[in-house]
Design a protein around this motif. Structure first.
Motif, PDB file in Angstrom:
ATOM      1  N   THR A 176      13.818   3.776  -1.522  1.00 40.55           N
ATOM      2  CA  THR A 176      12.703   4.607  -1.990  1.00 40.55           C
ATOM      3  C   THR A 176      11.634   4.728  -0.918  1.00 40.55           C
ATOM      4  N   LEU A 177      11.261   3.625  -0.289  1.00 43.08           N
ATOM      5  CA  LEU A 177      10.262   3.676   0.772  1.00 43.08           C
ATOM      6  C   LEU A 177      10.758   4.520   1.943  1.00 43.08           C
ATOM      7  N   ALA A 178      12.030   4.365   2.277  1.00 40.83           N
ATOM      8  CA  ALA A 178      12.598   5.141   3.384  1.00 40.83           C
ATOM      9  C   ALA A 178      12.611   6.632   3.061  1.00 40.83           C
ATOM     10  N   ALA A 179      12.884   6.968   1.816  1.00 42.86           N
ATOM     11  CA  ALA A 179      12.918   8.376   1.422  1.00 42.86           C
ATOM     12  C   ALA A 179      11.550   9.029   1.528  1.00 42.86           C
ATOM     13  N   HIS A 180      10.496   8.223   1.479  1.00 48.52           N
ATOM     14  CA  HIS A 180       9.127   8.729   1.601  1.00 48.52           C
ATOM     15  C   HIS A 180       8.567   8.584   3.019  1.00 48.52           C
ATOM     16  N   GLU A 200       0.832  -1.208   0.000  1.00 46.21           N
ATOM     17  CA  GLU A 200       0.000   0.000   0.000  1.00 46.21           C
ATOM     18  C   GLU A 200       0.860   1.249   0.000  1.00 46.21           C
ATOM     19  N   TYR A 201       1.888   1.268   0.827  1.00 42.08           N
ATOM     20  CA  TYR A 201       2.733   2.452   0.942  1.00 42.08           C
ATOM     21  C   TYR A 201       3.504   2.705  -0.354  1.00 42.08           C
ATOM     22  N   ALA A 202       4.018   1.640  -0.930  1.00 47.41           N
ATOM     23  CA  ALA A 202       4.773   1.784  -2.174  1.00 47.41           C
ATOM     24  C   ALA A 202       3.899   2.347  -3.290  1.00 47.41           C
ATOM     25  N   ARG A 203       2.670   1.864  -3.369  1.00 46.72           N
ATOM     26  CA  ARG A 203       1.779   2.295  -4.451  1.00 46.72           C
ATOM     27  C   ARG A 203       1.211   3.687  -4.219  1.00 46.72           C
ATOM     28  N   ASN A 204       0.704   3.934  -3.010  1.00 47.27           N
ATOM     29  CA  ASN A 204      -0.073   5.155  -2.781  1.00 47.27           C
ATOM     30  C   ASN A 204       0.722   6.322  -2.229  1.00 47.27           C
ATOM     31  N   VAL A 205       1.880   6.061  -1.643  1.00 52.15           N
ATOM     32  CA  VAL A 205       2.733   7.150  -1.149  1.00 52.15           C
ATOM     33  C   VAL A 205       3.919   7.371  -2.081  1.00 52.15           C
ATOM     34  N   CYS A 206       4.554   6.271  -2.488  1.00 57.85           N
ATOM     35  CA  CYS A 206       5.743   6.384  -3.340  1.00 57.85           C
ATOM     36  C   CYS A 206       5.418   6.424  -4.827  1.00 57.85           C
ATOM     37  N   GLY A 207       4.188   6.069  -5.202  1.00 55.59           N
ATOM     38  CA  GLY A 207       3.792   6.087  -6.604  1.00 55.59           C
ATOM     39  C   GLY A 207       4.417   4.997  -7.440  1.00 55.59           C
ATOM     40  N   LEU A 208       4.744   3.875  -6.831  1.00 56.88           N
ATOM     41  CA  LEU A 208       5.385   2.775  -7.546  1.00 56.88           C
ATOM     42  C   LEU A 208       4.348   1.786  -8.089  1.00 56.88           C
ATOM     43  N   VAL A 237      14.097 -12.667  19.633  1.00 58.87           N
ATOM     44  CA  VAL A 237      13.972 -13.863  18.811  1.00 58.87           C
ATOM     45  C   VAL A 237      12.486 -14.100  18.574  1.00 58.87           C
ATOM     46  N   GLU A 238      12.100 -14.211  17.308  1.00 58.85           N
ATOM     47  CA  GLU A 238      10.691 -14.259  16.954  1.00 58.85           C
ATOM     48  C   GLU A 238      10.378 -15.416  16.011  1.00 58.85           C
ATOM     49  N   ALA A 239       9.081 -15.762  15.971  1.00 61.42           N
ATOM     50  CA  ALA A 239       8.605 -16.866  15.156  1.00 61.42           C
ATOM     51  C   ALA A 239       8.065 -16.372  13.823  1.00 61.42           C
ATOM     52  N   TYR A 240       8.291 -17.145  12.784  1.00 63.09           N
ATOM     53  CA  TYR A 240       7.855 -16.808  11.432  1.00 63.09           C
ATOM     54  C   TYR A 240       7.034 -17.945  10.833  1.00 63.09           C
ATOM     55  N   PHE A 241       6.248 -17.563   9.838  1.00 63.27           N
ATOM     56  CA  PHE A 241       5.623 -18.565   8.983  1.00 63.27           C
ATOM     57  C   PHE A 241       5.381 -17.896   7.624  1.00 63.27           C
ATOM     58  N   CYS A 242       6.471 -17.587   6.931  1.00 61.43           N
ATOM     59  CA  CYS A 242       6.335 -16.839   5.677  1.00 61.43           C
ATOM     60  C   CYS A 242       7.429 -17.229   4.695  1.00 61.43           C
ATOM     61  N   SER A 243       7.175 -16.889   3.445  1.00 63.07           N
ATOM     62  CA  SER A 243       8.121 -17.206   2.381  1.00 63.07           C
ATOM     63  C   SER A 243       8.415 -16.000   1.492  1.00 63.07           C
ATOM     64  N   TYR A 244       7.892 -14.811   1.869  1.00 66.41           N
ATOM     65  CA  TYR A 244       8.084 -13.610   1.048  1.00 66.41           C
ATOM     66  C   TYR A 244       8.541 -12.459   1.924  1.00 66.41           C
ATOM     67  N   GLY A 245       9.374 -11.609   1.353  1.00 66.79           N
ATOM     68  CA  GLY A 245       9.866 -10.443   2.078  1.00 66.79           C
ATOM     69  C   GLY A 245      10.105  -9.286   1.139  1.00 66.79           C
ATOM     70  N   LEU A 246      10.503  -8.151   1.702  1.00 66.97           N
ATOM     71  CA  LEU A 246      10.738  -6.943   0.917  1.00 66.97           C
ATOM     72  C   LEU A 246      11.896  -7.130  -0.054  1.00 66.97           C
ATOM     73  N   ASN A 247      11.671  -6.744  -1.301  1.00 63.33           N
ATOM     74  CA  ASN A 247      12.745  -6.662  -2.284  1.00 63.33           C
ATOM     75  C   ASN A 247      13.612  -5.468  -1.894  1.00 63.33           C
ATOM     76  N   GLU A 248      14.836  -5.744  -1.483  1.00 58.87           N
ATOM     77  CA  GLU A 248      15.706  -4.701  -0.939  1.00 58.87           C
ATOM     78  C   GLU A 248      16.000  -3.586  -1.939  1.00 58.87           C
ATOM     79  N   ASP A 249      15.747  -3.814  -3.222  1.00 58.22           N
ATOM     80  CA  ASP A 249      15.967  -2.773  -4.219  1.00 58.22           C
ATOM     81  C   ASP A 249      15.054  -1.575  -3.989  1.00 58.22           C
ATOM     82  N   TYR A 250      13.948  -1.785  -3.270  1.00 53.89           N
ATOM     83  CA  TYR A 250      12.985  -0.702  -3.049  1.00 53.89           C
ATOM     84  C   TYR A 250      13.106  -0.071  -1.663  1.00 53.89           C
ATOM     85  N   LYS A 251      13.968  -0.569  -0.850  1.00 52.40           N
ATOM     86  CA  LYS A 251      14.061  -0.105   0.535  1.00 52.40           C
ATOM     87  C   LYS A 251      14.366   1.381   0.612  1.00 52.40           C
TER      88      LYS A 251
END
Length: 233
Positions: free
Chosen positions: A166-170, A94-102, A150-164
């Motif tokens: 840009t999101l931080a700049a916004h 949501e943030y990438a699309r509506n704030v960053c315009g990606l 130390v935390e528990a996970y159950f996921c297989s997807y994460g942020l593509n670091e190439d966009y980090k």
């Protein structure tokens, strides 16, 4: 104090079976009586009337747009927000699309897309635990009272670091990282409470002792509800 649990409820999703017990523990231990409503991603109308919004795990959701819309309502209306696992991923979308315009996609929903904001992890974290390093001075570090957890996970997807960057700049602040630097938590300064984690705090320990992140979210919901209902002076 009504909170929206946005996700497609299923008895096969472990976090969904634990959340009602966590709600009961918050009432008994912290004196915070939350009234949870399970909201399907196919019908997220009226979310601006809730005191808190939690996008819960369980992706792929039936409707990506519904999950994205829920994060937007919380962000734009100043409603306390928690996103865990899939909620973290769709908050970033949501943030990438509506704030960053990606023009970006989630690989779980559109694996054929050219520009993926959320991509498959090199190694799936499903069923694993891992250390999360917390950025000093951030909300999550204050909540946890530590520099790492130390935390528990159950996921297989994460942020593509190439966009980090840009999101931080916004304005997005990445506040938790794995040992290899991969993002594990993010928050928005200036918002009453806007925090999301790739890990699942609802899976931590015993349901009778809510994770500090969930307790902090509940406290923010109570504060928001009190301000919303306070008589005008």
């Amino acid at each position: 104090m009504r909170i929206a649990l946005v996700g497609d409820r299923s008895p096969s999703v472990r976090s969904h079976t634990r959340i009602p017990l966590i709600m009961e523990a918050l009432r008994e231990r912290d004196g915070i009586a939350l009234d949870p409503y399970w909201i399907s991603t196919t019908d997220v109308s009226g979310l601006d009337g809730f005191d808190g919004i939690w996008i819960v795990p369980g992706s792929p959701y039936r409707d990506e747009a519904g999950a994205v819309a829920a994060a937007r309502v919380a962000r734009e209306h100043g409603i306390p927000f928690l996103g865990t696992c899939g909620g973290f991923q769709h908050m970033l979308l949501e943030y990438a699309r509506n704030v960053c315009g990606l023009d970006v996609a989630h690989a779980e929903n559109q694996p054929e897309a050219r520009d993926l904001l959320l991509a498959p992890l090199a190694c799936s974290l499903a069923g694993h635990e891992g250390r999360v390093l917390l950025q000093p001075g951030t909300r999550i570090a204050q909540i946890m009272g530590a520099s790492a957890t130390v935390e528990a996970y159950f996921c297989s997807y994460g942020l593509n670091e190439d966009y980090k960057a840009t999101l931080a700049a916004h304005g997005m602040v990445f506040t938790g990282h794995a040992d290899d630097g991969a993002v594990r938590a993010a928050e928005l300064p200036g918002h009453p409470f806007f925090l999301a984690t790739l890990f699942q705090p609802e899976l931590a320990g015993e349901e009778r002792r809510p994770h500090p992140v969930i307790s902090a979210f509940a406290a923010a919901v109570r504060h928001h509800a009190a301000r919303r209902t306070a008589p005008a002076v």
